[in-house]
Design a protein around this motif. Sequence first.
Motif, PDB file in Angstrom:
ATOM      1  N   VAL A  57       2.940  10.397  10.747  1.00 23.04           N
ATOM      2  CA  VAL A  57       2.392  10.786   9.436  1.00 23.04           C
ATOM      3  C   VAL A  57       2.603   9.666   8.427  1.00 23.04           C
ATOM      4  CG1 VAL A  57       2.627  12.382   7.516  1.00 23.04           C
ATOM      5  CG2 VAL A  57       2.670  13.234   9.836  1.00 23.04           C
ATOM      6  N   LYS A  58       3.817   9.071   8.469  1.00 24.47           N
ATOM      7  CA  LYS A  58       4.084   7.987   7.517  1.00 24.47           C
ATOM      8  C   LYS A  58       3.237   6.767   7.810  1.00 24.47           C
ATOM      9  CE  LYS A  58       8.542   9.658   6.298  1.00 24.47           C
ATOM     10  NZ  LYS A  58       9.919   9.775   6.753  1.00 24.47           N
ATOM     11  N   LEU A  59       3.021   6.495   9.112  1.00 26.96           N
ATOM     12  CA  LEU A  59       2.170   5.348   9.450  1.00 26.96           C
ATOM     13  C   LEU A  59       0.749   5.565   8.943  1.00 26.96           C
ATOM     14  CD1 LEU A  59       3.385   4.478  13.024  1.00 26.96           C
ATOM     15  CD2 LEU A  59       3.391   2.993  11.064  1.00 26.96           C
ATOM     16  N   ILE A  60       0.249   6.808   9.081  1.00 21.55           N
ATOM     17  CA  ILE A  60      -1.111   7.079   8.596  1.00 21.55           C
ATOM     18  C   ILE A  60      -1.157   6.938   7.084  1.00 21.55           C
ATOM     19  CG2 ILE A  60      -2.839   8.898   8.370  1.00 21.55           C
ATOM     20  CD1 ILE A  60      -2.012   9.827  11.132  1.00 21.55           C
ATOM     21  N   MET A  61      -0.058   7.337   6.403  1.00 18.31           N
ATOM     22  CA  MET A  61      -0.028   7.177   4.942  1.00 18.31           C
ATOM     23  C   MET A  61      -0.046   5.703   4.563  1.00 18.31           C
ATOM     24  SD  MET A  61       2.358   9.985   3.262  1.00 18.31           S
ATOM     25  CE  MET A  61       1.659  11.514   2.735  1.00 18.31           C
ATOM     26  N   ILE A  62       0.709   4.866   5.317  1.00 11.14           N
ATOM     27  CA  ILE A  62       0.679   3.428   5.026  1.00 11.14           C
ATOM     28  C   ILE A  62      -0.736   2.895   5.238  1.00 11.14           C
ATOM     29  CG2 ILE A  62       1.527   1.178   5.770  1.00 11.14           C
ATOM     30  CD1 ILE A  62       4.115   2.435   6.466  1.00 11.14           C
ATOM     31  N   PHE A  63      -1.386   3.366   6.310  1.00 11.57           N
ATOM     32  CA  PHE A  63      -2.752   2.919   6.591  1.00 11.57           C
ATOM     33  C   PHE A  63      -3.696   3.273   5.443  1.00 11.57           C
ATOM     34  CE2 PHE A  63      -6.836   4.587   8.118  1.00 11.57           C
ATOM     35  CZ  PHE A  63      -7.444   3.388   8.428  1.00 11.57           C
ATOM     36  N   LEU A  64      -3.596   4.538   4.966  1.00 14.28           N
ATOM     37  CA  LEU A  64      -4.480   4.946   3.864  1.00 14.28           C
ATOM     38  C   LEU A  64      -4.192   4.126   2.616  1.00 14.28           C
ATOM     39  CD1 LEU A  64      -4.598   8.826   4.179  1.00 14.28           C
ATOM     40  CD2 LEU A  64      -6.381   7.184   4.665  1.00 14.28           C
ATOM     41  N   MET A  65      -2.873   3.906   2.370  1.00 19.17           N
ATOM     42  CA  MET A  65      -2.496   3.135   1.191  1.00 19.17           C
ATOM     43  C   MET A  65      -3.091   1.730   1.245  1.00 19.17           C
ATOM     44  SD  MET A  65      -0.508   3.830  -1.345  1.00 19.17           S
ATOM     45  CE  MET A  65       0.919   4.788  -0.938  1.00 19.17           C
ATOM     46  N   LEU A  66      -2.960   1.074   2.431  1.00 22.87           N
ATOM     47  CA  LEU A  66      -3.495  -0.281   2.549  1.00 22.87           C
ATOM     48  C   LEU A  66      -5.012  -0.269   2.443  1.00 22.87           C
ATOM     49  CD1 LEU A  66      -1.389  -1.942   5.367  1.00 22.87           C
ATOM     50  CD2 LEU A  66      -1.289  -2.327   2.935  1.00 22.87           C
ATOM     51  N   ALA A  67      -5.659   0.749   3.039  1.00 22.41           N
ATOM     52  CA  ALA A  67      -7.118   0.758   3.055  1.00 22.41           C
ATOM     53  C   ALA A  67      -7.685   1.003   1.667  1.00 22.41           C
ATOM     54  CB  ALA A  67      -7.636   1.823   4.022  1.00 22.41           C
ATOM     55  N   ILE A  68      -6.926   1.716   0.806  1.00 23.59           N
ATOM     56  CA  ILE A  68      -7.452   1.982  -0.535  1.00 23.59           C
ATOM     57  C   ILE A  68      -7.053   0.885  -1.510  1.00 23.59           C
ATOM     58  CG2 ILE A  68      -7.375   3.576  -2.473  1.00 23.59           C
ATOM     59  CD1 ILE A  68      -7.112   5.802  -0.425  1.00 23.59           C
ATOM     60  N   THR A  69      -5.771   0.444  -1.444  1.00 24.72           N
ATOM     61  CA  THR A  69      -5.345  -0.528  -2.447  1.00 24.72           C
ATOM     62  C   THR A  69      -5.804  -1.947  -2.112  1.00 24.72           C
ATOM     63  OG1 THR A  69      -3.239  -0.888  -1.340  1.00 24.72           O
ATOM     64  CG2 THR A  69      -3.302   0.790  -3.020  1.00 24.72           C
ATOM     65  N   GLY A  70      -6.023  -2.265  -0.846  1.00 26.83           N
ATOM     66  CA  GLY A  70      -6.404  -3.624  -0.475  1.00 26.83           C
ATOM     67  C   GLY A  70      -7.669  -4.105  -1.156  1.00 26.83           C
ATOM     68  N   PRO A  71      -8.809  -3.406  -0.962  1.00 24.85           N
ATOM     69  CA  PRO A  71     -10.037  -3.855  -1.616  1.00 24.85           C
ATOM     70  C   PRO A  71      -9.955  -3.817  -3.132  1.00 24.85           C
ATOM     71  CG  PRO A  71     -10.451  -1.948  -0.217  1.00 24.85           C
ATOM     72  CD  PRO A  71      -9.042  -2.295  -0.054  1.00 24.85           C
ATOM     73  N   THR A  72      -9.189  -2.842  -3.668  1.00 27.72           N
ATOM     74  CA  THR A  72      -9.078  -2.772  -5.129  1.00 27.72           C
ATOM     75  C   THR A  72      -8.388  -4.013  -5.673  1.00 27.72           C
ATOM     76  OG1 THR A  72      -8.799  -0.417  -4.785  1.00 27.72           O
ATOM     77  CG2 THR A  72      -8.426  -1.242  -6.980  1.00 27.72           C
ATOM     78  N   ALA A  73      -7.292  -4.407  -5.009  1.00 29.05           N
ATOM     79  CA  ALA A  73      -6.586  -5.604  -5.469  1.00 29.05           C
ATOM     80  C   ALA A  73      -7.468  -6.837  -5.297  1.00 29.05           C
ATOM     81  CB  ALA A  73      -5.279  -5.767  -4.686  1.00 29.05           C
ATOM     82  N   THR A  74      -8.210  -6.917  -4.177  1.00 31.70           N
ATOM     83  CA  THR A  74      -9.071  -8.077  -3.961  1.00 31.70           C
ATOM     84  C   THR A  74     -10.147  -8.154  -5.029  1.00 31.70           C
ATOM     85  OG1 THR A  74      -8.715  -7.766  -1.612  1.00 31.70           O
ATOM     86  CG2 THR A  74     -10.468  -9.243  -2.244  1.00 31.70           C
TER      87      THR A  74
END
Lengths: 168, 97, 103
Positions: C66-83
């Motif tokens: 569950v935590k790994l999936i949360m990290i995945f969602l976090m990276l998938a949402i914040t990554g493009p926003t930061a870029t």
Amino acid sequence: MSRALFLIFFLGLVWILLSGHYTPLLLAFGAVSCLIVWFLSHKMDLVDHEGHPLHLQPIKLFMYWSWLCAEVVKSNFDVALRIIKPSLPIRPRVFTVRTTQRTELGQVIYANSITLTPGTVSIDLRGHEIEVHALAEDPANSLLTGDMDRRITAVERPQPEDPKAGQR
Amino acid sequence: MIVIYVITALAIILGMFFAMGRGVSGPTLYDRVLAVNAFGGMTVLMIAVLGFLMSRPDFLDIALVYALINFIGTIAVLKFFEYQDLGKRSSFSETPK
Amino acid sequence: MNVVIDIVSAVCLIGGSAFVVIGGIGLIRMPDFFTRLHAAGVCETLGAWLVLLGLLLQAGWSMVSVKLIMIFLMLAITGPTATHALAKSALHGGVKPKHLDDN
């Protein structure tokens, strides 16, 4: 009101999934924190239609996500090949694409999908036009076919439930 | 599996060195911010892999928090460059009332 | 069955680390800022996803996944926003995209 319940429900879900302890004391702490967060975001006027994508169609959204994942994998291999080739075959270019989404959330999904796909980065968004920086011709052409745009517009409901959505 | 984790960790460290090189030599300031952001993303993966390597899954909480801090830090630094002020409301976050 | 999962997750981990290293190489090799954004994108999309997928296969059904999936969602949402935030503020800060050819 339903939005507040939605928010509190999701905050509680995240708390329960992350904590892993189910003693009454910790659950009470979780409930109190959810209420505090709801109160603060209500004061900051953050509980609005954008935080609760009820105007998207869930099944189509999941289908879109799986399509997007395949696209991201394909373009990742493309960009990785371009990086490791010694001749560095890149021809950067900037162009604009038009968006046909009705809501701001749809536009955000479109711009974020463009950025998530390596090879294309959205660098500016004005009105209904997104300015895109592409690494080479192939990623730019696959974006200019408008396939992604059509798919995101299909994810939105035909009639937005909130009439204010899209005209802010 | 231990060997695989070690190889992955070493590869991520190599990637972190590349990012650090870009951060040191970046001609513009934005190159440095980009390098720090990429470095942070690799650190999240590094912490997750190390948690599995040492069989201490609690590390994943730290990785989650690190992902958040990485994002917020990048946005804060960029906002400071853009507006020279962290408290000022940006022009596009104001909604017409 | 266990062996199959181990092999698949090992392939994912090695592939993910290869993408992370390729992204790092791209960060060094690319000629200007906007092309470097694409290289960083390789690191934090497929590189991160494959590493997390490999760990997820090892974790099985538990709190860890569950935590790994949360990290995945976090990276998938914040990554493009930061870029996107980086690209936009670089554009406003006067960094011009380099055109290797005119069109």
